[in-house]
Design a protein around this motif. Structure first.
Motif, PDB file in Angstrom:
ATOM      1  N   HIS A  10       0.819  -1.201   0.000  1.00 45.51           N
ATOM      2  CA  HIS A  10       0.000   0.000   0.000  1.00 45.51           C
ATOM      3  C   HIS A  10       0.849   1.245   0.000  1.00 45.51           C
ATOM      4  CE1 HIS A  10      -4.159  -1.569   1.160  1.00 45.51           C
ATOM      5  NE2 HIS A  10      -3.590  -2.327   0.283  1.00 45.51           N
ATOM      6  N   ILE A  11       1.536   1.446  -1.051  1.00 42.70           N
ATOM      7  CA  ILE A  11       2.292   2.683  -1.107  1.00 42.70           C
ATOM      8  C   ILE A  11       1.467   3.645  -1.920  1.00 42.70           C
ATOM      9  CG2 ILE A  11       4.505   3.734  -1.623  1.00 42.70           C
ATOM     10  CD1 ILE A  11       5.723   1.023  -1.507  1.00 42.70           C
ATOM     11  N   SER A  12       0.480   4.142  -1.297  1.00 41.21           N
ATOM     12  CA  SER A  12      -0.425   5.053  -1.978  1.00 41.21           C
ATOM     13  C   SER A  12      -0.217   6.425  -1.400  1.00 41.21           C
ATOM     14  CB  SER A  12      -1.858   4.613  -1.761  1.00 41.21           C
ATOM     15  OG  SER A  12      -2.185   4.817  -0.397  1.00 41.21           O
ATOM     16  N   ALA A  14      -1.812   7.861   0.600  1.00 47.91           N
ATOM     17  CA  ALA A  14      -2.205   7.978   2.005  1.00 47.91           C
ATOM     18  C   ALA A  14      -1.062   7.678   2.937  1.00 47.91           C
ATOM     19  CB  ALA A  14      -3.361   7.030   2.289  1.00 47.91           C
ATOM     20  N   PRO A  19      -4.785   2.686   5.268  1.00 47.65           N
ATOM     21  CA  PRO A  19      -5.481   3.697   6.076  1.00 47.65           C
ATOM     22  C   PRO A  19      -5.745   3.250   7.495  1.00 47.65           C
ATOM     23  CG  PRO A  19      -6.560   3.430   3.981  1.00 47.65           C
ATOM     24  CD  PRO A  19      -5.528   2.372   4.056  1.00 47.65           C
ATOM     25  N   PHE A  20      -5.698   2.005   7.737  1.00 52.32           N
ATOM     26  CA  PHE A  20      -6.104   1.534   9.051  1.00 52.32           C
ATOM     27  C   PHE A  20      -4.921   1.185   9.922  1.00 52.32           C
ATOM     28  CE2 PHE A  20      -9.970   2.067   7.247  1.00 52.32           C
ATOM     29  CZ  PHE A  20     -10.101   1.333   6.105  1.00 52.32           C
ATOM     30  N   THR A  25      -0.242  -6.495   5.256  1.00 58.90           N
ATOM     31  CA  THR A  25      -1.565  -7.006   4.939  1.00 58.90           C
ATOM     32  C   THR A  25      -1.545  -7.997   3.815  1.00 58.90           C
ATOM     33  OG1 THR A  25      -1.754  -4.974   3.706  1.00 58.90           O
ATOM     34  CG2 THR A  25      -2.961  -5.113   5.764  1.00 58.90           C
ATOM     35  N   PRO A  86      -0.078  12.290   7.114  1.00 58.48           N
ATOM     36  CA  PRO A  86      -0.129  11.235   8.133  1.00 58.48           C
ATOM     37  C   PRO A  86      -1.282  10.291   7.822  1.00 58.48           C
ATOM     38  CG  PRO A  86      -0.998  13.278   9.005  1.00 58.48           C
ATOM     39  CD  PRO A  86      -0.464  13.592   7.657  1.00 58.48           C
ATOM     40  N   PRO A  88      -4.578   8.237   8.160  1.00 55.07           N
ATOM     41  CA  PRO A  88      -5.804   8.538   8.896  1.00 55.07           C
ATOM     42  C   PRO A  88      -5.863   7.683  10.157  1.00 55.07           C
ATOM     43  CG  PRO A  88      -6.286   7.851   6.655  1.00 55.07           C
ATOM     44  CD  PRO A  88      -4.858   7.622   6.872  1.00 55.07           C
ATOM     45  N   ARG A  91      -8.739   2.361  12.167  1.00 55.91           N
ATOM     46  CA  ARG A  91     -10.105   1.979  12.463  1.00 55.91           C
ATOM     47  C   ARG A  91     -10.092   0.877  13.500  1.00 55.91           C
ATOM     48  NH1 ARG A  91     -13.893   0.168   7.674  1.00 55.91           N
ATOM     49  NH2 ARG A  91     -14.958  -1.418   8.854  1.00 55.91           N
ATOM     50  N   LEU A 142      -8.455 -11.502   5.817  1.00 55.72           N
ATOM     51  CA  LEU A 142      -9.119 -10.206   5.741  1.00 55.72           C
ATOM     52  C   LEU A 142      -8.649  -9.312   6.877  1.00 55.72           C
ATOM     53  CD1 LEU A 142     -12.796 -11.294   5.164  1.00 55.72           C
ATOM     54  CD2 LEU A 142     -11.426 -10.002   3.582  1.00 55.72           C
ATOM     55  N   PRO A 143      -8.852  -8.031   6.731  1.00 56.36           N
ATOM     56  CA  PRO A 143      -8.610  -7.159   7.870  1.00 56.36           C
ATOM     57  C   PRO A 143      -9.529  -7.558   9.019  1.00 56.36           C
ATOM     58  CG  PRO A 143      -9.085  -5.878   5.898  1.00 56.36           C
ATOM     59  CD  PRO A 143      -9.286  -7.293   5.546  1.00 56.36           C
ATOM     60  N   SER A 145     -11.373  -6.054  11.102  1.00 57.58           N
ATOM     61  CA  SER A 145     -12.713  -5.483  11.201  1.00 57.58           C
ATOM     62  C   SER A 145     -13.670  -6.169  10.245  1.00 57.58           C
ATOM     63  CB  SER A 145     -12.672  -3.983  10.918  1.00 57.58           C
ATOM     64  OG  SER A 145     -11.929  -3.760   9.736  1.00 57.58           O
ATOM     65  N   CYS A 146     -13.182  -6.489   9.056  1.00 56.19           N
ATOM     66  CA  CYS A 146     -14.042  -7.180   8.097  1.00 56.19           C
ATOM     67  C   CYS A 146     -14.423  -8.551   8.605  1.00 56.19           C
ATOM     68  CB  CYS A 146     -13.327  -7.344   6.757  1.00 56.19           C
ATOM     69  SG  CYS A 146     -13.169  -5.816   5.877  1.00 56.19           S
TER      70      CYS A 146
ATOM     71  N   THR B  29      -8.601  11.484   2.063  1.00 56.43           N
ATOM     72  CA  THR B  29      -7.336  11.900   2.668  1.00 56.43           C
ATOM     73  C   THR B  29      -6.397  12.468   1.627  1.00 56.43           C
ATOM     74  OG1 THR B  29      -7.608   9.964   4.048  1.00 56.43           O
ATOM     75  CG2 THR B  29      -5.549  11.153   4.239  1.00 56.43           C
ATOM     76  N   PRO B  43      -3.290   2.029  -6.981  1.00 59.33           N
ATOM     77  CA  PRO B  43      -2.628   0.838  -7.514  1.00 59.33           C
ATOM     78  C   PRO B  43      -3.188  -0.461  -6.969  1.00 59.33           C
ATOM     79  CG  PRO B  43      -1.259   1.914  -5.878  1.00 59.33           C
ATOM     80  CD  PRO B  43      -2.440   2.805  -6.078  1.00 59.33           C
ATOM     81  N   ASN B  44      -4.000  -0.334  -5.943  1.00 57.50           N
ATOM     82  CA  ASN B  44      -4.547  -1.556  -5.364  1.00 57.50           C
ATOM     83  C   ASN B  44      -5.956  -1.834  -5.806  1.00 57.50           C
ATOM     84  OD1 ASN B  44      -2.261  -2.073  -3.593  1.00 57.50           O
ATOM     85  ND2 ASN B  44      -2.896  -0.155  -2.667  1.00 57.50           N
ATOM     86  N   TYR B  97     -14.546 -11.486  -2.418  1.00 59.56           N
ATOM     87  CA  TYR B  97     -13.427 -11.397  -1.486  1.00 59.56           C
ATOM     88  C   TYR B  97     -12.503 -10.240  -1.862  1.00 59.56           C
ATOM     89  CZ  TYR B  97      -9.320 -12.843   1.148  1.00 59.56           C
ATOM     90  OH  TYR B  97      -8.250 -12.874   1.996  1.00 59.56           O
ATOM     91  N   TRP B 101     -11.674  -6.546   0.126  1.00 58.88           N
ATOM     92  CA  TRP B 101     -10.363  -5.968   0.422  1.00 58.88           C
ATOM     93  C   TRP B 101     -10.257  -4.550  -0.096  1.00 58.88           C
ATOM     94  CZ3 TRP B 101      -6.548  -6.373   3.497  1.00 58.88           C
ATOM     95  CH2 TRP B 101      -6.147  -7.613   4.016  1.00 58.88           C
ATOM     96  N   ASP B 104     -12.377  -2.113   1.695  1.00 56.39           N
ATOM     97  CA  ASP B 104     -11.804  -1.858   3.008  1.00 56.39           C
ATOM     98  C   ASP B 104     -10.646  -0.891   2.878  1.00 56.39           C
ATOM     99  OD1 ASP B 104      -9.612  -3.230   5.229  1.00 56.39           O
ATOM    100  OD2 ASP B 104     -11.594  -2.592   5.879  1.00 56.39           O
ATOM    101  N   TYR B 105      -9.849  -1.104   1.873  1.00 52.03           N
ATOM    102  CA  TYR B 105      -8.717  -0.214   1.628  1.00 52.03           C
ATOM    103  C   TYR B 105      -9.188   1.194   1.327  1.00 52.03           C
ATOM    104  CZ  TYR B 105      -5.331   2.141  -1.368  1.00 52.03           C
ATOM    105  OH  TYR B 105      -4.526   3.069  -1.957  1.00 52.03           O
ATOM    106  N   CYS B 116     -19.878  -7.068   3.687  1.00 50.12           N
ATOM    107  CA  CYS B 116     -19.682  -8.020   4.779  1.00 50.12           C
ATOM    108  C   CYS B 116     -20.937  -8.843   4.976  1.00 50.12           C
ATOM    109  CB  CYS B 116     -19.351  -7.282   6.085  1.00 50.12           C
ATOM    110  SG  CYS B 116     -17.671  -6.665   6.135  1.00 50.12           S
TER     111      CYS B 116
END
Lengths: 608, 164
Positions: A10-12, A14, A19-20, A25, A86, A88, A91, A142-143, A145-146, B29, B43-44, B97, B101, B104-105, B116
């Motif tokens: 996740h090199i976005s 953000a 974000p979480f 992951t 930074p 966010p 969650r 999954l994360p 929370s999911c 954000t 990218p995801n 699935y 993801w 969620d991202y 969910c």
């Protein structure tokens, strides 16, 4: 599976983390582990750099390499400034924690809305260190929370099976169980106590428990509940028809006496409760149904607010209701709602009730008592003039009794139920609707019907034909009912086979029950009720159903009457019924007034 | 209404209305940090996933006008049914699935909740093994542990094994 492996680190824009705030992951992607915040730091099972299990490995992947392996199309290489914002706030995995788990095989888990607040942090979070579960990862793939959101929607066999999938899932299910405060469970026939014990063991914080039991139940179930749920405040036991409830009065009394927190107790099928002595200062609500003859009844529950005692309609019921009501009156002065269903209800019982002088009484329901008369109504009215609900279904009260009710209760009564009262006529009903301005619910089922047919299953008759009234009965069944009421929401005229014509003008009416009104003339039906959502018309003739539909359509604001009609010689209008008359499923919308543009109201006509 | 451009992992570009794009915490954000004129790179996110997400937003808007309720703000039960009917039919388990993801991202709360729910419906009918396959988790129980758990929950497993 292919699709999962495409996921890049996740090199976005953000920031270097998701974000979480969780890392690692994706199993195959190294992550930039510097500069991020891990809110719930705990030993991670996998190495943050290479994704391999940490145990006994030495990592040879240098963090500097991770950026080079990233996707060439990252925002870092485009027009973004290097100063990344930074991340966010992470969650919480427990957001929207639902405390109620519903375990019904038939329906899906009964979670309604999700505005349960965030709970306090799970107190045994620290214990988890030992099991080396990377909570942030969730382990579902999954994360966290999911996974939580998904698993908490599973019914109990599903949730128990989910524990079999892997350790992480078991952990999640364990936390779900622990968080549960309310549980609705359908208990399978075999090994029921063991099953209940297993499930209850998982949710020690349980406050509210509702069991639907498929096989015989006895005191071992009570013991199991007593042992497993120290904080229980509400308990409900429903029993399927083929099963027997063997709990005795003594066992129940002991159970109640030992539960310091129990506020609500509801139990069905109480055929083996021969008597009881209930002592509890916490109990507020008590419902017992399916009772047979009761000998001793002690209600030592000074805070009791609501009681419902239902005797099954079997022979040899020797219950002394007068003494029972007397005892209630003396020991439970705070009673607000009383419901007693028994064929042994009589005027003497009513007098005992009025002698009790229950200051807070708001709802009184004494049903099936054919010995309750207008004199009883007078007694009730004089002692309790502020009732909101009065249910005297199955009694012998007549229009005079209704008159008494109308004289005394106009300022408070909102619900009046006088079903199966053979001495009530249309006059009484009209009286009630004109003189009780606050009325919202009225049940006049089986009142206006042929007096000669006293068969209680009359409404289930499958005779759909329009029966021509014989001259002898004509005066009893050609009855016209006109009701105009500004607040009435629910009206039931089920089984009123003597009803010939009906005119309703009730702007707030939502629910109308015309089941088995099989002499109601389609042409003498007028429904001026724009808010009608449900009409029950089982056992009615086709033409009546069609007339109902056309009346409803006529009420729609935007629809012109496209139904061809012609005037008859008598001045009445015959409307040709549209072809769709047998169709019933139309959607019903709510909050009609709040919508911006006017849409057609739809009403369900239910023909079972 | 300002449009925000996003580019998915396979190079496709999509335009989202600003208020809808802001439903995604991630996009929000980056919008807050950077100018709204830049294209946001995701990218995801696959293009098919983006299509689905846009479909979702469109559907929500439809339902909002129909029922006059702000679904993004409150979660209406009826919305859930309407949503499920639409989304459930052409989404395979694996696609669901992946979508989960991605959403969620992106941080789209309402859609995530609905997905969910969908996933839970599907999980209900799955065997333990097929769950492992779908979610990509390792079977990490020792045989003894497994036997112990099975023993405990034996009655939960009686009855016909369903699907897959």
């Amino acid at each position: 599976m292919e699709q999962r492996h495409h996921l890049q680190p996740h090199i976005s824009s953000a920031g270097p983390t998701t974000p979480f705030g969780s890392t690692a992951t994706y199993p195959h992607a190294p992550t930039a582990s510097s500069g991020h915040k891990r809110p719930r730091t705990r030993g991670s099972y996998t190495c943050g750099r290479c994704g391999q299990p940490k145990k006994g490995h030495s990592c040879h992947v240098r963090p500097a390499d991770s950026a080079a392996e990233s996707h060439p199309d990252t925002p870092l290489s485009v027009t973004r400034t290097p100063a990344l914002p930074p991340p966010p706030p992470p969650r919480q995995p427990y957001s929207n924690l639902r405390r109620a788990l519903s375990f019904d095989d038939v329906e899906s888990s009964g979670y309604g809305d999700s505005d349960a607040q965030d709970p306090d942090p799970d107190p045994d979070l620290d214990e988890v260190e030992d099991t080396e579960v990377d909570w942030d990862r969730g382990w579902g793939g999954l994360p966290a929370s999911c996974l939580w959101e998904i698993l908490r929607r599973l019914p109990p066999p599903g949730l128990l099976s989910a524990a079999m999938v892997c350790r992480g899932w078991r952990e999640t299910t364990r936390r779900l169980w622990k968080a549960a405060e309310a549980l609705r469970l359908r208990v399978p026939a075999r090994a029921q106590v063991r099953f209940v014990r297993l499930v209850l063991h998982k949710c020690p914080n349980l406050v509210s428990l509702s069991l639907t039991i498929e096989s015989d139940v006895d005191a071992t179930m009570l013991e199991c509940i007593a042992f497993s749920c120290p904080n229980l405040e509400s308990m409900e036991i429903y029993i399927s028809e083929k099963a027997t409830n063997r709990i005795t009065g003594d066992e129940l009394s002991r159970f109640v006496a030992d539960r310091r927190l129990l506020k609500s107790l509801k139990m069905e099928g109480c055929s083996n409760i021969g008597g009881f002595a209930l002592c509890s200062s916490s109990l507020l609500t008590l419902w017992l149904s399916g009772l047979h003859s009761l000998s001793k009844m002690v209600f030592n529950c000074p805070n009791l607010k609501e009681i419902s005692i239902d005797f099954s309609r079997q022979g040899n019921d020797n219950t002394d209701l007068t003494t029972m009501v007397d005892g209630l009156g003396r020991n439970c002065p705070r009673l607000q709602n009383i419901h007693i269903a028994s064929v042994r209800l009589s005027h003497a019982v009513v007098l005992a009730l009025t002698a009790a002088q229950l200051r807070d009484l708001q709802m009184l329901s004494l049903v099936l008592g054919s010995q309750i008369t207008d004199a009883s109504v007078a007694a009730i009215a004089s002692t309790y003039p502020y009732l909101e609900l009065l249910d005297l279904s199955g009694s012998s009260i007549s229009d005079s009794g209704i008159q008494i009710i109308c004289n005394v209760f106009p300022e408070t009564l909102s619900r009046l139920l006088v079903a199966l009262c053979p001495n009530i006529t249309t006059m009484g009903i009209v009286f009630a609707t004109t003189q009780l301005p606050l009325l919202e619910l009225m049940d006049c089922g089986m009142t206006i019907c042929d007096r000669n047919s006293s068969d209680p299953t009359y409404e289930e008759s499958s005779d759909f034909q329009l029966s021509m009234p014989s001259k002898a009965k004509a005066h009893l069944i050609c009855q016209n009912l006109i009701i105009k009421h500004g607040r009435l929401k629910k009206l039931s005229l089920w089984g009123c086979s003597g009803l010939d014509a009906l005119s309703l003008s009730c702007p707030e009416l939502n629910d109308l029950n015309l089941n088995s009104c099989n002499n109601l003339h389609p042409e003498r039906l007028s429904l001026q009720c724009p808010n009608l959502e449900k009409v029950h018309a089982s056992g009615c003739q086709r033409m009546l159903i069609g007339a109902i539909h056309s009346q409803l359509n006529n009420n729609l604001a935007t629809m012109d009457s496209l139904l061809p009609c012609k005037r008859l010689a008598s001045g009445s209008k015959r409307i040709r019924v549209p072809h769709y008359m047998m169709e019933q499923s139309l959607q019903s919308y709510e909050d009609d007034k709040k919508r911006r543009r006017v849409e057609k109201r739809r009403c369900n006509v239910l023909v079972y | 209404m300002k449009k925000i451009s996003v580019r998915t992992s396979d190079g496709q570009e999509f335009e989202l209305e600003e208020n809808l794009a802001m439903e995604s915490a991630t996009i929000k954000t980056s919008l807050d940090a950077f100018s709204r004129d830049d294209i946001i790179l995701l990218p995801n996110v696959n293009s098919w996933e983006m299509v689905k997400i846009i479909e979702f937003f469109t559907k929500v808007q439809e339902l909002e006008t129909k029922f006059g309720v702000k679904f993004m703000e409150k979660k209406e039960g009826r919305f859930l049914e309407a949503f499920q009917a639409e989304f459930d039919k052409d989404l395979s388990d694996d696609n669901l699935y992946c979508l989960l993801w991605t959403v969620d991202y992106l941080g789209i709360e309402v859609l995530l909740e609905n997905l969910c729910h969908l996933m839970a419906e599907r999980t209900k009918n799955k065997t333990v093994e097929s769950c492992r396959n779908l979610f990509g988790v390792q079977h990490d129980y020792t045989p003894e542990e497994e036997a112990e758990i099975r023993e405990d929950y034996s009655w939960a497993f009686e009855g016909p094994e369903i699907e897959e």
